[in-house]
Design a protein around this motif. Structure first.
Motif, short mmCIF file in Angstrom:
data_model
loop_
_atom_site.label_atom_id
_atom_site.label_comp_id
_atom_site.label_asym_id
_atom_site.label_seq_id
_atom_site.Cartn_x
_atom_site.Cartn_y
_atom_site.Cartn_z
N UNK A 134 0.85 -1.20 0.00
CA UNK A 134 0.00 0.00 0.00
C UNK A 134 0.88 1.25 0.00
N UNK A 135 0.64 2.13 -0.97
CA UNK A 135 1.42 3.37 -1.06
C UNK A 135 0.47 4.52 -1.34
N UNK A 136 0.49 5.55 -0.49
CA UNK A 136 -0.39 6.70 -0.71
C UNK A 136 0.08 7.47 -1.94
N UNK A 137 -0.84 8.16 -2.62
CA UNK A 137 -0.45 8.97 -3.78
C UNK A 137 0.62 10.00 -3.42
N UNK A 138 0.57 10.53 -2.19
CA UNK A 138 1.57 11.52 -1.75
C UNK A 138 2.96 10.89 -1.70
N UNK A 139 3.04 9.70 -1.09
CA UNK A 139 4.34 9.02 -1.00
C UNK A 139 4.81 8.60 -2.40
N UNK A 140 3.86 8.16 -3.23
CA UNK A 140 4.23 7.78 -4.60
C UNK A 140 4.86 8.97 -5.33
N UNK A 141 4.27 10.14 -5.13
CA UNK A 141 4.78 11.36 -5.79
C UNK A 141 6.19 11.69 -5.30
N UNK A 142 6.45 11.43 -4.00
CA UNK A 142 7.78 11.70 -3.43
C UNK A 142 8.85 10.82 -4.04
N UNK A 143 8.44 9.69 -4.61
CA UNK A 143 9.43 8.77 -5.18
C UNK A 143 9.88 9.20 -6.58
N UNK A 144 9.51 10.43 -6.97
CA UNK A 144 10.03 10.96 -8.23
C UNK A 144 9.06 10.81 -9.38
N UNK A 145 9.54 11.18 -10.54
CA UNK A 145 8.72 11.21 -11.74
C UNK A 145 8.34 9.79 -12.18
N UNK A 146 7.15 9.69 -12.74
CA UNK A 146 6.80 8.44 -13.40
C UNK A 146 7.60 8.32 -14.69
N UNK A 147 7.74 7.10 -15.17
CA UNK A 147 8.37 6.89 -16.47
C UNK A 147 7.41 7.25 -17.59
N UNK A 148 7.77 6.86 -18.80
CA UNK A 148 6.99 7.26 -19.97
C UNK A 148 6.01 6.19 -20.42
N UNK A 149 5.92 5.08 -19.66
CA UNK A 149 5.04 4.00 -20.10
C UNK A 149 3.57 4.35 -19.89
N UNK A 150 2.76 3.67 -20.67
CA UNK A 150 1.32 3.76 -20.52
C UNK A 150 0.95 3.49 -19.06
N UNK A 151 -0.07 4.10 -18.56
CA UNK A 151 -0.60 3.94 -17.19
C UNK A 151 0.20 4.70 -16.13
N UNK A 152 1.40 5.21 -16.49
CA UNK A 152 2.24 5.83 -15.45
C UNK A 152 1.89 7.31 -15.28
N UNK A 153 0.69 7.55 -14.75
CA UNK A 153 0.32 8.92 -14.37
C UNK A 153 -0.56 8.87 -13.12
N UNK A 154 -0.52 9.97 -12.36
CA UNK A 154 -1.11 9.99 -11.02
C UNK A 154 -2.61 9.70 -11.02
N UNK A 155 -3.36 10.31 -11.94
CA UNK A 155 -4.81 10.12 -11.93
C UNK A 155 -5.18 8.66 -12.19
#
Ligand code: DGP
Ligand code: NA
Ligand code: NA
Length: 210
Positions: A134-155
């Motif tokens: 389990x990872x909160x969206x806030x903590x996920x955001x702290x782990x840096x940018x998403x890559x360029x693959x499909x599905x890799x965006x916050x929403x």
């Protein structure tokens, strides 16, 4: 004991929760204790179906949403003979994503019901344990940018997280929710102890089906 098969243990969670790292550490730790353990991951991008999936994820090709869902499922089914063989030989399998990712990632798209998404995976070997990192969206955001693959965006990842929550209400699956904010070592200790508990009990029963 001759009744002993290997345990089927799955790690699930949204992207960047640390599943891959933890799968590798668990396999190493089990091997160091003299157990036979191997890692599998889905999607398995090495097969022919896996290459279609890889090209879709890298946005080199577009596939219709139902079509890609069925390909992800087929990519799991094609490993079933190997999974059964290994488990029967007494090898523990530690799996990086499984059918739950399949359902969560497709049902996060508009117009897909949970039931429709689940159907192609009905009958797959049932994990003895599903560890949800389990990872909160806030903590996920702290782990840096998403890559360029499909599905890799916050929403989209938030929608996936909500679908996982729905799946976790299914009591016929042995879910354990783990707080992925912890340090790599603390997380590893927790995952290892949950895993050892099922290895001591579940493995005297036949392999179940999803
Ligand atoms: P990974 O190789 O673990 O980074 O996973 C690749 C991406 O594919 C990740 O965003 C999760 C997604 N994914 C994994 N399994 C499935 C599946 O069965 N169906 C769908 N639609 N997406 C999946
Ligand atoms: Na990814
Ligand atoms: Na991963």
């Amino acid at each position: 004991m001759t009744c002993r098969r290997g345990a089927l243990i799955v790690l699930e969670g949204v992207d960047r929760a640390g599943k891959t790292t933890q799968c590798k550490k668990l396999v190493e730790a089990l091997q160091q204790c003299g157990q036979r353990a191997e890692m599998l991951r889905f999607p398995d991008r090495t097969t022919e179906i896996g290459q279609l999936i890889n090209s879709y994820l890298e946005k080199k090709s577009d596939l219709e949403d139902h079509t890609i869902h069925l390909l992800f499922s087929a990519n799991r089914w094609e490993q079933v003979p190997l999974i059964k063989e290994k488990l029967e030989q007494g090898v523990h399998l530690i799996v990086d994503r499984y059918a739950f990712s399949g359902v969560a990632f497709t049902s996060a798209k508009p117009g897909f019901s949970l039931d429709w998404c689940k159907f192609p995976d009905v009958g797959l070997p049932k994990p003895d344990l599903v560890l949800f990192l389990q990872l909160s969206p806030t903590e996920a955001a702290r782990r840096g940018q998403f890559g360029a693959e499909r599905y890799e965006n916050t929403d989209f990842q938030k929608a996936v997280q909500e679908c996982f929550q729905q799946l976790m209400s299914d009591c016929s699956v042995n879910w354990k929710v783990i707080d992925a904010c912890k340090s790599v070592e603390d997380l590893h200790k927790e995952i290892k102890s949950h895993s050892e508990a099922v290895m001591d009990t579940a493995v005297c029963q036949p392999i179940g089906e999803l």
